[in-house]
Motif scaffolding. Structure first.
Motif, PDB file in Angstrom:
ATOM      1  N   HIS A  69       7.856   6.401 -10.423  1.00 20.09           N
ATOM      2  CA  HIS A  69       8.566   5.134  -9.816  1.00 20.09           C
ATOM      3  C   HIS A  69       7.604   4.349  -9.312  1.00 20.09           C
ATOM      4  N   ASP A  70       7.562   2.949  -9.114  1.00 22.29           N
ATOM      5  CA  ASP A  70       6.455   2.318  -8.520  1.00 22.29           C
ATOM      6  C   ASP A  70       6.243   2.696  -6.998  1.00 22.29           C
ATOM      7  N   ASP A  71       7.382   3.162  -6.476  1.00 27.18           N
ATOM      8  CA  ASP A  71       7.180   3.634  -4.887  1.00 27.18           C
ATOM      9  C   ASP A  71       6.236   4.526  -4.763  1.00 27.18           C
ATOM     10  N   TYR A  72       5.777   5.379  -5.684  1.00 26.00           N
ATOM     11  CA  TYR A  72       4.560   6.554  -5.576  1.00 26.00           C
ATOM     12  C   TYR A  72       3.302   5.922  -5.683  1.00 26.00           C
ATOM     13  N   ILE A  73       3.305   4.871  -6.698  1.00 20.61           N
ATOM     14  CA  ILE A  73       2.192   4.352  -7.176  1.00 20.61           C
ATOM     15  C   ILE A  73       1.636   3.408  -5.641  1.00 20.61           C
ATOM     16  N   GLU A  74       2.742   2.933  -5.228  1.00 26.18           N
ATOM     17  CA  GLU A  74       2.410   2.144  -3.821  1.00 26.18           C
ATOM     18  C   GLU A  74       1.910   3.081  -2.826  1.00 26.18           C
ATOM     19  N   GLN A  75       2.531   4.289  -2.590  1.00 30.25           N
ATOM     20  CA  GLN A  75       2.449   5.345  -1.617  1.00 30.25           C
ATOM     21  C   GLN A  75       0.902   5.912  -1.812  1.00 30.25           C
ATOM     22  N   LEU A  76       0.289   5.990  -3.016  1.00 25.70           N
ATOM     23  CA  LEU A  76      -0.925   6.648  -3.319  1.00 25.70           C
ATOM     24  C   LEU A  76      -1.821   5.456  -3.295  1.00 25.70           C
ATOM     25  N   LEU A  77      -1.613   4.253  -3.577  1.00 31.17           N
ATOM     26  CA  LEU A  77      -2.726   3.033  -3.772  1.00 31.17           C
ATOM     27  C   LEU A  77      -2.797   2.170  -2.262  1.00 31.17           C
ATOM     28  N   PHE A  78      -1.778   2.082  -1.581  1.00 33.98           N
ATOM     29  CA  PHE A  78      -2.015   1.469  -0.470  1.00 33.98           C
ATOM     30  C   PHE A  78      -2.918   2.211   0.594  1.00 33.98           C
ATOM     31  N   ASP A  79      -3.590   1.370   1.233  1.00 35.53           N
ATOM     32  CA  ASP A  79      -4.894   1.920   1.913  1.00 35.53           C
ATOM     33  C   ASP A  79      -4.425   2.295   3.345  1.00 35.53           C
ATOM     34  N   THR A  80      -3.002   1.566   3.565  1.00 37.39           N
ATOM     35  CA  THR A  80      -2.513   2.070   5.138  1.00 37.39           C
ATOM     36  C   THR A  80      -1.810   3.466   4.785  1.00 37.39           C
ATOM     37  N   LYS A  81      -1.767   3.823   3.862  1.00 39.51           N
ATOM     38  CA  LYS A  81      -0.828   5.198   3.700  1.00 39.51           C
ATOM     39  C   LYS A  81      -1.712   6.299   3.083  1.00 39.51           C
ATOM     40  N   THR A  82      -2.598   6.036   2.063  1.00 36.52           N
ATOM     41  CA  THR A  82      -3.669   7.067   1.780  1.00 36.52           C
ATOM     42  C   THR A  82      -4.966   6.703   1.532  1.00 36.52           C
ATOM     43  N   CYS A 110      -5.310   7.419 -13.934  1.00 33.29           N
ATOM     44  CA  CYS A 110      -4.696   7.437 -15.176  1.00 33.29           C
ATOM     45  C   CYS A 110      -3.221   6.846 -14.878  1.00 33.29           C
ATOM     46  N   ILE A 111      -2.858   5.619 -15.558  1.00 34.96           N
ATOM     47  CA  ILE A 111      -1.509   5.163 -15.084  1.00 34.96           C
ATOM     48  C   ILE A 111      -1.129   4.004 -16.184  1.00 34.96           C
ATOM     49  N   ASP A 112       0.079   3.810 -16.050  1.00 39.74           N
ATOM     50  CA  ASP A 112       0.697   2.985 -17.009  1.00 39.74           C
ATOM     51  C   ASP A 112       0.266   1.494 -16.576  1.00 39.74           C
ATOM     52  N   TYR A 113      -0.145   0.649 -17.450  1.00 38.58           N
ATOM     53  CA  TYR A 113      -0.598  -0.730 -17.270  1.00 38.58           C
ATOM     54  C   TYR A 113       0.524  -1.594 -16.611  1.00 38.58           C
ATOM     55  N   LYS A 114       1.672  -1.725 -17.175  1.00 37.59           N
ATOM     56  CA  LYS A 114       2.649  -2.471 -16.698  1.00 37.59           C
ATOM     57  C   LYS A 114       2.897  -2.111 -15.102  1.00 37.59           C
ATOM     58  N   SER A 115       3.078  -0.846 -14.899  1.00 36.66           N
ATOM     59  CA  SER A 115       3.393  -0.296 -13.487  1.00 36.66           C
ATOM     60  C   SER A 115       2.422  -0.581 -12.535  1.00 36.66           C
ATOM     61  N   LEU A 116       1.111  -0.326 -13.000  1.00 32.61           N
ATOM     62  CA  LEU A 116      -0.150  -1.085 -12.123  1.00 32.61           C
ATOM     63  C   LEU A 116      -0.101  -2.769 -11.949  1.00 32.61           C
ATOM     64  N   GLN A 117       0.384  -3.506 -13.194  1.00 33.82           N
ATOM     65  CA  GLN A 117       0.478  -4.616 -12.726  1.00 33.82           C
ATOM     66  C   GLN A 117       1.466  -5.191 -11.765  1.00 33.82           C
ATOM     67  N   ARG A 118       2.650  -4.357 -12.041  1.00 33.59           N
ATOM     68  CA  ARG A 118       3.704  -4.740 -11.053  1.00 33.59           C
ATOM     69  C   ARG A 118       3.302  -4.570  -9.501  1.00 33.59           C
ATOM     70  N   VAL A 119       2.768  -3.181  -9.319  1.00 37.96           N
ATOM     71  CA  VAL A 119       2.709  -2.887  -7.836  1.00 37.96           C
ATOM     72  C   VAL A 119       1.478  -3.777  -7.268  1.00 37.96           C
ATOM     73  N   THR A 163      -3.619  -8.947  -7.642  1.00 36.98           N
ATOM     74  CA  THR A 163      -3.969  -9.886  -6.274  1.00 36.98           C
ATOM     75  C   THR A 163      -3.493  -9.374  -5.005  1.00 36.98           C
ATOM     76  N   ARG A 164      -2.910  -8.055  -4.915  1.00 35.06           N
ATOM     77  CA  ARG A 164      -2.352  -7.590  -3.879  1.00 35.06           C
ATOM     78  C   ARG A 164      -3.517  -6.976  -3.037  1.00 35.06           C
ATOM     79  N   ASP A 165      -3.695  -7.478  -1.563  1.00 35.74           N
ATOM     80  CA  ASP A 165      -4.628  -7.045  -0.765  1.00 35.74           C
ATOM     81  C   ASP A 165      -4.173  -5.328  -0.260  1.00 35.74           C
ATOM     82  N   ALA A 166      -3.183  -4.958  -0.211  1.00 37.59           N
ATOM     83  CA  ALA A 166      -2.747  -3.600   0.357  1.00 37.59           C
ATOM     84  C   ALA A 166      -3.284  -2.547  -0.527  1.00 37.59           C
ATOM     85  N   THR A 167      -3.365  -2.867  -1.829  1.00 36.77           N
ATOM     86  CA  THR A 167      -3.787  -1.786  -2.885  1.00 36.77           C
ATOM     87  C   THR A 167      -5.330  -2.016  -3.339  1.00 36.77           C
TER      88      THR A 167
END
Length: 122
Positions: A44-57, A66-75, A80-84
């Motif tokens: 789920h996108d929640d786990y991608i955020e958890q692991l890619l946000f620099d304030t969390k990980t 290794c990741i699904d392109y569409k999921s990465l694009q969403r997260v 363009t998202r600064d948090a990741t």
């Protein structure tokens, strides 16, 4: 830990409670100092955020993602998202699961040091 694979398609139950609590100031930064491979393919996108946000990980340099392109694009909000952005610049090998190669200049700029490969399966 050198390799981490996450498989969980369900959203995080308590995510909203943590987000509303002072922008996660009560949570410690998770550090993966020796991580060389991160697989986030069936998650789920929640786990991608958890692991890619620099304030969390904290990720070290030279990680394979290794990741699904569409999921990465969403997260990343279409790369363009600064948090990741900080953790994504640490990726040196990006393996995208996608139906076909996506020519996206924003993707290459978001992962400036990564060799990018596409595959239907992992």
């Amino acid at each position: 830990m050198e390799r981490l694979s996450v498989i969980n398609r369900k959203s995080q139950n308590r995510k909203q409670a943590y987000e509303s609590n002072n922008d996660n100031q009560n949570l410690s930064l998770i550090e993966y100092l020796f991580l060389c491979e991160l697989k986030l393919v069936h998650v789920h996108d929640d786990y991608i955020e958890q692991l890619l946000f620099d304030t969390k990980t904290y990720l070290p340099n030279n990680v394979r993602l290794c990741i699904d392109y569409k999921s990465l694009q969403r997260v990343t909000h279409n790369f363009t998202r600064d948090a990741t952005r900080i953790n994504c610049t640490k990726i040196n090998d990006l393996r995208l699961r996608a139906e076909s190669k996506c020519s996206n200049l924003s993707l290459q700029e978001y992962f400036p040091y990564a060799k990018i490969c596409y595959s239907i399966m992992f």
